[in-house]
Scaffold this active site. Structure first.
Site, mmCIF file in Angstrom:
data_model
loop_
_atom_site.group_PDB
_atom_site.id
_atom_site.type_symbol
_atom_site.label_atom_id
_atom_site.label_comp_id
_atom_site.label_asym_id
_atom_site.label_seq_id
_atom_site.Cartn_x
_atom_site.Cartn_y
_atom_site.Cartn_z
ATOM 1 N N GLU A 290 0.577 -1.135 -0.147
ATOM 2 C CA GLU A 290 -0.289 0.378 0.244
ATOM 3 C C GLU A 290 0.942 0.945 0.439
ATOM 4 O OE1 GLU A 290 -3.505 -2.122 2.438
ATOM 5 O OE2 GLU A 290 -2.178 -0.582 3.822
ATOM 6 N N GLY A 292 1.220 5.253 -0.472
ATOM 7 C CA GLY A 292 1.017 6.363 -0.627
ATOM 8 C C GLY A 292 1.943 6.985 -1.095
ATOM 9 N N ARG A 293 2.421 8.321 0.366
ATOM 10 C CA ARG A 293 3.604 8.696 0.117
ATOM 11 C C ARG A 293 4.490 8.942 -1.068
ATOM 12 N NH1 ARG A 293 5.487 11.444 4.858
ATOM 13 N NH2 ARG A 293 4.760 9.352 5.875
ATOM 14 N N ARG A 330 3.375 19.294 8.265
ATOM 15 C CA ARG A 330 4.040 18.419 8.635
ATOM 16 C C ARG A 330 5.021 18.923 9.564
ATOM 17 N NH1 ARG A 330 6.506 15.851 5.727
ATOM 18 N NH2 ARG A 330 6.259 14.182 6.996
ATOM 19 N N TYR A 334 5.682 17.500 12.913
ATOM 20 C CA TYR A 334 6.500 16.593 13.157
ATOM 21 C C TYR A 334 7.746 16.486 13.061
ATOM 22 C CZ TYR A 334 2.502 13.319 10.828
ATOM 23 O OH TYR A 334 0.811 12.232 11.175
ATOM 24 N N CYS A 361 -2.212 33.552 12.401
ATOM 25 C CA CYS A 361 -1.831 33.838 13.686
ATOM 26 C C CYS A 361 -1.673 32.407 14.677
ATOM 27 C CB CYS A 361 -2.989 34.880 13.942
ATOM 28 S SG CYS A 361 -2.755 35.639 15.374
#
Length: 443
Positions: A290, A292-293, A330, A334, A361
Site C-alpha cells: 500500500e 502512498g507517500r 507537517r 512532525y 496567527c
C-alpha cells in the site's frame, strides 16, 4: 539544488514542472498552489507494478489514498493498474465518484462506523481490513443483514518497529491499530473469524511504519507473518491466500534522506516471501502492498507568494508566505523538513539565510528554518518541494484561510484538479440561528 521528476530551471531562470513555467501557473491559478507532476506520479506507480511483475508472484499494489485523495488521483491509480486503499466514507465516496472499480477498493480504519461499513457493502468493495474484535463482529452482522459474504484481511501488529518518527510507527506492540501477534489477540481473532459465516478470511495485513529507508524491517515482518501463517494452518486449518505488508516506503525530502529504489524494497519483500513460504511447503500467497507517500510525495510542489519579512539583527530573518500550516501542517506536527527555491529567480546566487513563516496567527506556523536563498523580495515565488503527500490531505481552514487549488501538469498542459475554495465555501455550512439574527438586528 535537487529537482524531482520533470522539474527543471528554464532559460528564463524560472522553475518549470511538467513543461509548465510556475510563474505562469501562479498567474493563472493563484497562490498558494499545489502542483502535481503527473508524469512522476505515473512513473512511481509503474515502478511498483513492474517490480512485482518481475517477481512472478500474484500481487496488488494499492495506492494509499490517505496520502492524497482527489478524483484525479483516483483516476490515475486506476489507469496505472493499481488498487485503492481508503480509510473513510469521504475517501470511498471520492473513489466511487471518480469511477474507480469498487472490487479493487480495500477499506481500512480502526473505527469504521456502521454507516461507513454499510456504504462499502452497498458499493461492493473488494476487501475490508478488520482492525479489532468489535469490528469483526459488527461487519459480520451487517453483511448478514444484506445476505452477503465479504472478503477480509485481519490487521495484525507484528512487533516490528521501523526506524521512523514515533507518531508514524504502527507495527510495534503498543499501537492503536490491529490485533497483537505477541499476546495472542491475532490468533484469537482468526479463530473467531473462522466461525463467522459472512466473512471470508483472505489472510492478514501488517504495516510497520512510514518513511522507511531500509529493508530489514520488511524482512522481519515477513519472518513473523510467515511463521504465524504456518501456525494458523497447522492449528486452525486456515491457509492465507493474501499477505498484505502495508506501505511505509520512504522518499527524499532533503539531503538527509536516503530512500532505496522501489525495486529494491519490492525484491527484499518478494524474496523473503518466496524463501519462507517455500521452505514451509506453503502455497505462495498473493502479495499486497500500500504505497502512498512514495507514489505522490516527491511529485508535489507547493507554490507560494512572498509577502512580508522581519529581520532580527544577530538572530534571524523571517520571510512570510501566503500559506503555511493550513496547507502544510507537517512541520508543526512532525518537525518535517523541506527544501525550496525562489521559483522566479532560481539561477540567482544565494545571498541570505531566511526562515520561512506561514501567515497563520500561530507562533508554530513555520515551514522551513534556515533556508539559503537569493535576496528575497516581496512578490517572489517560493516553491517548496515534495509536498504531494499529507499536505492537501491534511489541509485545514484554520483562521478561516481558504484551501489552495490543485493542478496536474504534464507535457506543457496544466489541468485544474481541485478548485481554490471561495469565501462562500468558507461560510457555506454555517447556520446563523434565528434567535441570534433577531438579537443582532435589535442592537
Amino acid at each position: 539544488m535537487y529537482l524531482h521528476g520533470t522539474s527543471k530551471i528554464n532559460a528564463a531562470g524560472h522553475l518549470e514542472i511538467g513543461g509548465c513555467d510556475v510563474k505562469d501557473l501562479a498567474a493563472e491559478f493563484g497562490t498558494p498552489l499545489y502542483i502535481v507532476d503527473e508524469a512522476l506520479v505515473r512513473q512511481r506507480a509503474r515502478e511498483y507494478v513492474e517490480a512485482f511483475r518481475a517477481s512472478g508472484l500474484k500481487f496488488q499494489v494499492a495506492y494509499a489514498s490517505k496520502a492524497f485523495c482527489v478524483m484525479a488521483m483516483c483516476a490515475i491509480a486506476e489507469q496505472e493498474d493499481m488498487s485503492l486503499d481508503v480509510v473513510s466514507e469521504g475517501e470511498l465516496y471520492t473513489a466511487l465518484q471518480a469511477g474507480f472499480p469498487a472490487q479493487r477498493i480495500h477499506f481500512h480504519g480502526n473505527n469504521k462506523t456502521p454507516d461507513e461499513i454499510n456504504m462499502a457493502l452497498d458499493a461492493g468493495i473488494g476487501c475490508f481490513v478488520v482492525d479489532n474484535f468489535v469490528e469483526l463482529h459488527l461487519l459480520n452482522a451487517l453483511a448478514a443483514d444484506k445476505g452477503m459474504k465479504v472478503n477480509v484481511l485481519l490487521r495484525i501488529t507484528p512487533g516490528v518497529e521501523a526506524h521512523t518518527h514515533d507518531y508514524i510507527s504502527t507495527g510495534q506492540q503498543d499501537s492503536k491499530f490491529g490485533f497483537d501477534l505477541g499476546n495472542g489477540a491475532a490468533y484469537e481473532a482468526l479463530k473467531q473469524a473462522k466461525e463467522l459465516a459472512n466473512l471470508n478470511v483472505l489472510g492478514v495485513h501488517s504495516h510497520i511504519g512510514s518513511q522507511i529507508f531500509e529493508v530489514e524491517g520488511f524482512r522481519m515482518a515477513v519472518d513473523k507473518v510467515s511463521a504465524f501463517a504456518v501456525q494458523i494452518r497447522n492449528e486452525l486449518d486456515m491457509t492465507f491466500q493474501v499477505i498484505n505488508l502495508g506501505g511505509g516506503f520512504g522518499i527524499r525530502y532533503t539531503s538527509e534522506d536516503s530512500p532505496l529504489p522501489v525495486a529494491e524494497y519490492v525484491k527484499a519483500i518478494t524474496d523473503a516471501i518466496i524463501s519462507h513460504f517455500t521452505e514451509a511447503e506453503y502455497p505462495l500467497p498473493e502479495i499486497w502492498v500500500e504505497p502512498g507517500r512514495s507514489i505522490v510525495g516527491d511529485a508535489g510542489t507547493t507554490l507560494y507568494t512572498v509577502g512580508t519579512s522581519k529581520e532580527i539583527p544577530g538572530v534571524r530573518k523571517y520571510v512570510a508566505v501566503d500559506g503555511g500550516m493550513t496547507d502544510n501542517p507537517r512541520p508543526a506536527l512532525y518537525q518535517s523538513k523541506y527544501e525550496a527555491v525562489l521559483a522566479n529567480r532560481a539561477n540567482e546566487p544565494l545571498e541570505e539565510t531566511v526562515s520561512v513563516a506561514g501567515k497563520c496567527c500561530e507562533s508554530g506556523d513555520m515551514l522551513i528554518w534556515d533556508l539559503d536563498l537569493p535576496k528575497v523580495q516581496t512578490g517572489d515565488l517560493l516553491a517548496v518541494f515534495c509536498t504531494g503527500a499529507y499536505n492537501y490531505a491534511m489541509a485545514s481552514n484554520y483562521n478561516r484561510i481558504r484551501k489552495p487549488a490543485v493542478v496536474f501538469v504534464k507535457d506543457g498542459e496544466a489541468d485544474l484538479a481541485v478548485k481554490r475554495e471561495s469565501l462562500d465555501d468558507i461560510v457555506g455550512n454555517d447556520v446563523l440561528p434565528a434567535r441570534l439574527r433577531k438579537a443582532s438586528s435589535a442592537q
